[in-house]
Scaffold this active site. Structure first.
Site, PDB file in Angstrom:
ATOM      1  N   ASP A 170      20.291  -4.613 -30.553  1.00  0.00           N
ATOM      2  CA  ASP A 170      19.802  -5.962 -30.324  1.00  0.00           C
ATOM      3  C   ASP A 170      20.787  -6.942 -30.952  1.00  0.00           C
ATOM      4  O   ASP A 170      21.407  -6.634 -31.983  1.00  0.00           O
ATOM      5  CB  ASP A 170      18.409  -6.153 -30.943  1.00  0.00           C
ATOM      6  CG  ASP A 170      17.707  -7.399 -30.422  1.00  0.00           C
ATOM      7  OD1 ASP A 170      16.913  -7.281 -29.475  1.00  0.00           O
ATOM      8  OD2 ASP A 170      17.973  -8.488 -30.966  1.00  0.00           O
ATOM      9  N   ASP A 256      10.609   0.674 -12.869  1.00  0.00           N
ATOM     10  CA  ASP A 256       9.456  -0.166 -12.518  1.00  0.00           C
ATOM     11  C   ASP A 256       9.903  -1.476 -11.895  1.00  0.00           C
ATOM     12  O   ASP A 256       9.089  -2.200 -11.327  1.00  0.00           O
ATOM     13  CB  ASP A 256       8.614  -0.454 -13.769  1.00  0.00           C
ATOM     14  CG  ASP A 256       7.346  -1.245 -13.458  1.00  0.00           C
ATOM     15  OD1 ASP A 256       6.627  -0.851 -12.517  1.00  0.00           O
ATOM     16  OD2 ASP A 256       7.091  -2.260 -14.136  1.00  0.00           O
ATOM     17  N   GLU A 261      13.111  -6.585  -4.554  1.00  0.00           N
ATOM     18  CA  GLU A 261      11.679  -6.268  -4.614  1.00  0.00           C
ATOM     19  C   GLU A 261      10.947  -6.926  -3.448  1.00  0.00           C
ATOM     20  O   GLU A 261      11.031  -8.143  -3.287  1.00  0.00           O
ATOM     21  CB  GLU A 261      11.091  -6.720  -5.955  1.00  0.00           C
ATOM     22  CG  GLU A 261      11.623  -5.924  -7.132  1.00  0.00           C
ATOM     23  CD  GLU A 261      10.910  -6.221  -8.449  1.00  0.00           C
ATOM     24  OE1 GLU A 261       9.959  -7.026  -8.462  1.00  0.00           O
ATOM     25  OE2 GLU A 261      11.303  -5.636  -9.477  1.00  0.00           O
ATOM     26  N   HIS A 282       6.656  -2.435  -9.992  1.00  0.00           N
ATOM     27  CA  HIS A 282       6.614  -3.549 -10.952  1.00  0.00           C
ATOM     28  C   HIS A 282       5.193  -3.735 -11.503  1.00  0.00           C
ATOM     29  O   HIS A 282       4.629  -4.831 -11.455  1.00  0.00           O
ATOM     30  CB  HIS A 282       7.113  -4.833 -10.304  1.00  0.00           C
ATOM     31  CG  HIS A 282       7.655  -5.824 -11.294  1.00  0.00           C
ATOM     32  ND1 HIS A 282       8.665  -6.710 -10.995  1.00  0.00           N
ATOM     33  CD2 HIS A 282       7.326  -6.078 -12.594  1.00  0.00           C
ATOM     34  CE1 HIS A 282       8.927  -7.467 -12.056  1.00  0.00           C
ATOM     35  NE2 HIS A 282       8.127  -7.090 -13.039  1.00  0.00           N
ATOM     36  N   GLY A 284       4.344  -2.775 -14.776  1.00  0.00           N
ATOM     37  CA  GLY A 284       4.366  -2.602 -16.225  1.00  0.00           C
ATOM     38  C   GLY A 284       3.274  -3.347 -16.953  1.00  0.00           C
ATOM     39  O   GLY A 284       2.664  -2.837 -17.899  1.00  0.00           O
ATOM     40  N   ALA A 285       2.990  -4.556 -16.527  1.00  0.00           N
ATOM     41  CA  ALA A 285       1.979  -5.387 -17.204  1.00  0.00           C
ATOM     42  C   ALA A 285       0.619  -5.315 -16.523  1.00  0.00           C
ATOM     43  O   ALA A 285      -0.314  -6.009 -16.933  1.00  0.00           O
ATOM     44  CB  ALA A 285       2.454  -6.836 -17.248  1.00  0.00           C
TER      45      ALA A 285
END
Length: 310
Positions: A170, A256, A261, A282, A284-285
């Site tokens: 990071d 994902d 898309e 997609h 994930g959430a």
């Protein structure tokens, strides 16, 4: 005060919005881009999720709009610069769906290591591939997390139970307290690529991160590496990925998100047909718990800003 919700919002969150702003005129209906482009001129507040794209041409002629609320973390479906130039406040809900994404990542890794999807498909086809599907344990592997934001931190917490050596790359230097709390080691990208058995991407898509994992990075990785992208389509070079899936350097991939898309081109048909690729659309959430948290959080933030206007 006119508030329009263009993507589905959790029912409890919608009730809370109506209770907190009883005098507001609140509508909830999906309009496509062309319809929304006309209707947006009448709204004071627009709330969206990921399906609605709030583009520059949509915002150029609005004068009334004061707030755009994004029920989610990323803002790549909103032209933030144009909104700011027009004096429109842009809100999002960072961290509220991060645990759901982290759990999906973990599920994909376990699926690849233990051939869950392939075994299921094989059984449906009448196959008994017991000998062919010898797997691997995640426990005590080296797990590389690229990007240590909300999702990365949740993932590191989940990995503690697997006693992995968790490497972090990071740009922000971790404190000693964070290193101890999450049981991670912060390293350079090169060191992470060289030593990780599993690599998971958790960075936003921008000019600096576009195709940050491509041929050069794949060459640096260990043999039989697993790579997961549940961040944003484009941070992973998918054509390079297919190349290294085919030559065996990459043991498997979990996807994902995609540059295109939905992924419907001939290239994606080939990529998604690979037996060592696990893919989801997609999502994930997309859990009940995450959407409830996201909905309540964006409502709270919108209500706070609306009250400031009054």
């Amino acid at each position: 005060m006119k508030i329009h919700i263009n993507d589905p919002l959790d029912e409890d969150a919608l009730r809370k919005l109506k209770n907190d702003l009883p005098n507001a005129e609140i509508t909830s209906e999906y309009f496509d881009k062309e319809v929304l482009k006309e209707k947006i001129k009448d709204y004071d507040v627009l709330i969206v999720r990921s399906a609605t794209k709030v583009t520059k041409d949509m915002l150029e002629n609005v004068d009334k709009l004061k707030i755009i609320g994004r029920a989610g973390m990323g803002l790549d479906n909103i032209d933030v610069e144009t909104a700011k130039a027009k004096g429109i406040k842009v809100l999002n809900t960072p961290g509220q769906n991060s645990l759901s994404v982290a759990e999906l990542v973990l599920g994909m890794v376990l699926d690849i290591y233990r051939h869950i999807t392939r075994g299921t498909v094989g059984l449906r086809e009448g196959k008994w591939e017991k000998k062919q599907l010898k797997g691997l344990e995640l426990s005590k592997k080296t797990f590389g997390i690229i990007g240590f934001g909300y999702v990365g931190k949740n993932l590191a917490n989940l990995l503690k139970g697997f006693e992995t050596e968790t490497l972090i790359y990071d740009l922000v230097k971790l404190t000693e307290e964070e290193i101890k709390e999450y049981k991670v080691k912060q390293v350079s990208l090169e060191e992470l690529l060289k030593n990780s058995d599993v690599i998971s991407l958790h960075v936003p898509k921008n000019d600096k991160t576009y195709h940050m994992i491509s041929d050069e990075q794949f060459e640096e990785m260990k043999e039989k590496v697993v790579i997961i992208n549940a961040a944003r389509g484009g941070v992973l070079d998918e054509k390079a990925l297919l190349k290294y899936l085919k030559n065996g350097k990459v043991l498997g991939a979990g996807l994902d998100v995609f540059e295109e898309e939905p992924p419907t081109s001939e290239f994606y048909k080939e990529l998604l047909s690979m037996p060592n690729v696990v893919a989801t659309p997609h999502i994930g959430a997309s859990t009940d718990e995450a959407q409830a948290r996201v909905g309540i959080n964006i409502v709270d933030r919108v209500v706070e800003e609306v009250k400031k206007l009054n």
